[in-house]
Design an enzyme around this catalytic site. Structure first.
Site: not given
Ligand code: AMP
Length: 221
Positions: A92, A159
């Site tokens: 990332r 979520r």
């Protein structure tokens, strides 16, 4: 020849990466490794690592590179990775990409793209199993019994970061975070971009055939 296939999946939240990873994992018998899932699991267990990363997860901040790289290195050294793996959510940062190149250079990086409108619809309907992490969609991939996981019977949840008000923000953050990584793999000739505007049953065969084509090219199929 023994086949070993190291894959990285890149794509914005809601592009269906987890679903494609499940399919590829089954088809090629390699584990799907999501750093986000690992961290959430550790936080839930209250482990030492969990306590270390909780601060970052709760704020949507990146966990420091040293911690993530160590976690991934340890995970990839486990026995189930000897035939390869699918990394999801890692790398990332450029530093993570460079570290990975040092200890387990990926063979192929699949870059999934979809229109923003498609992504918003997918994310707002997504449900995740609170226990085993299986993914559903209220419209496109509903569980047999609403609100209940087909695999383990645990309740399905939304979520926190799939709430509509945070989706646009997540998409912008994704673009900012991942564009250098996408360029990094493009420069190394490892990147294949796959359109994921269609539903999963149409995208999955494209993903599988892309990987098969790659393996054939290496004489491993
Ligand atoms: P995800 O499920 O991939 O959105 O990840 C959830 C959270 O875990 C992120 O918001 C970060 O706090 C952390 N995380 C996951 N993967 C990484 C990574 N490669 N580098 C840094 N932090 C990460």
């Amino acid at each position: 020849m023994k086949r070993r296939m190291k894959l990285v999946f890149i794509g914005p939240p809601g592009v269906g990466k987890g679903t494609y990873a499940q399919a590829v994992s089954q088809r090629f018998q390699i584990p799907h490794i999501s750093t986000g899932d690992i961290f959430r699991e550790e936080v839930k267990r209250g482990s030492e690592l969990g306590r270390k990363v909780q601060y970052y997860l709760e704020r949507g901040l990146l966990v420091p590179d040293e911690i993530v790289v160590e976690v991934v290195k340890a995970r990839l050294s486990q026995d189930d990775c000897r035939r390869g793996f699918i990394l999801d959510g890692f790398p990332r940062t450029l530093a993570q990409a460079e570290a990975l190149e040092g200890f387990a250079p990926p063979d192929l990086v699949l870059n999934f793209v979809a229109d923003d409108s498609v992504i918003v619809e997918r994310l707002s309907g997504r449900r995740v199993c609170s226990k085993c992490g299986a993914i559903y969609h209220v419209k496109y991939m509903p569980p047999r019994f609403p609100g209940t996981c087909d695999k383990c019977g645990a309740p399905l949840v939304v979520r926190k970061d799939d709430r509509p008000e945070v989706i646009a923000e997540r998409l912008a953050l994704y673009r900012e975070q991942f564009s250098p990584i996408i360029s990094y793999y493009e420069r190394r000739g490892k990147l294949v971009t796959i359109s994921a505007n269609a539903q999963a049953p149409e995208v999955i065969p494209v993903v599988i055939s892309t990987i098969e084509r790659f393996l054939r090219g290496r004489g491993q199929l």
